[in-house]
Structures are given as structure tokens and as C-alpha cells.
Design an enzyme around this catalytic site. Structure first.
Site, PDB file in Angstrom:
ATOM      1  CE  LYS A   9     -15.865 -16.309  20.241  1.00 48.71           C
ATOM      2  NZ  LYS A   9     -15.039 -15.534  20.879  1.00 48.71           N
ATOM      3  CB  SER A  25     -30.608 -14.635   6.211  1.00 45.65           C
ATOM      4  OG  SER A  25     -29.970 -14.810   5.033  1.00 45.65           O
ATOM      5  CE1 TYR A  58     -33.132 -16.837   6.956  1.00 44.41           C
ATOM      6  CE2 TYR A  58     -33.924 -14.809   8.261  1.00 44.41           C
ATOM      7  CZ  TYR A  58     -33.841 -15.538   7.027  1.00 44.41           C
ATOM      8  OH  TYR A  58     -34.404 -15.165   5.701  1.00 44.41           O
TER       9      TYR A  58
END
Length: 115
Positions: A9, A25, A58
Site C-alpha cells: 500500500k 494505467s 495497472y
């Protein structure tokens, strides 16, 4: 059976750009990716603290040390530059692996997006 657990994270970084005219992305400073143990091309969830949006995309590595957090393509419609986001990567673990799993969590400076 596999259990999906938080792997990494990046807690509370500021969106620096939103580029609608890119394929897709999120571009993230490579120093942050490395520190958070997130690979280029890895699937991540984005949580926008300003508007409540949650979506996945992504990663693409951005310039090292630049502090860049840029949502590209359709994701650019879900954020505004200046929004504070949390970036989360998950991993699928066996129950035995999950018991001892320790995620990597980093807390960059929200003003600069640097560690």
C-alpha cells in the site's frame, strides 16, 4: 483455496496529473513503486479520498524521484489533480501463507509524494 490479502500500500499520495489521452494505467514514481514492493504492470486498486471512487488499473513506472502520480486513460475521469489517493496491491495466498503475511505499507509526504 486462496485468500486475497493486501500485499502493498502507498498510503495517501497526491494526484499530480490526469491524462485522458493515454492508453490507460497509473504512472507512479519508480522510487515509490520499489519502496512499496509493487512491480511495473502490476494490478492495483486506487481509492480516491476526495470523491470516494474505487477502481483498478495497472502500474507504469514514472521518473525516479519525481513524485509523479498520474491517472491515464479512462481513469483520468475518476480523479482530479490534487486529489489524495491510496494505492493498494493484493496477492493471493494460501491460508498457511496468509497467517504470517506482512504487507508493505509506505507513507510518503502527501505534499511532495516522496519518502
Amino acid at each position: 483455496m486462496l485468500i486475497e490479502m493486501m500485499k502493498s500500500k502507498i498510503h495517501r499520495v497526491t494526484v499530480t496529473e490526469a491524462n485522458l489521452n493515454y492508453i490507460g494505467s497509473i504512472t507512479i514514481d519508480r522510487a515509490l513503486l520499489r519502496a512499496a514492493n509493487i512491480l511495473e504492470g502490476e494490478r492495483v486498486w486506487i481509492v480516491d479520498n476526495n470523491n470516494g471512487e474505487r477502481f483498478d488499473t495497472y502500474t507504469i513506472g514514472g521518473e525516479e524521484g519525481s513524485g509523479v502520480i498520474c491517472l491515464n486513460g479512462a481513469a483520468a475521469r475518476k480523479v482530479q489533480p490534487g486529489d489524495v489517493v491510496i494505492i493498494i496491491a493484493y496477492a493471493q495466498l494460501t491460508p498457511e501463507e496468509a497467517v504470517n503475511h506482512k504487507p508493505t505499507v509506505i507513507f510518503p509526504d502527501t505534499a511532495t509524494n516522496r519518502l
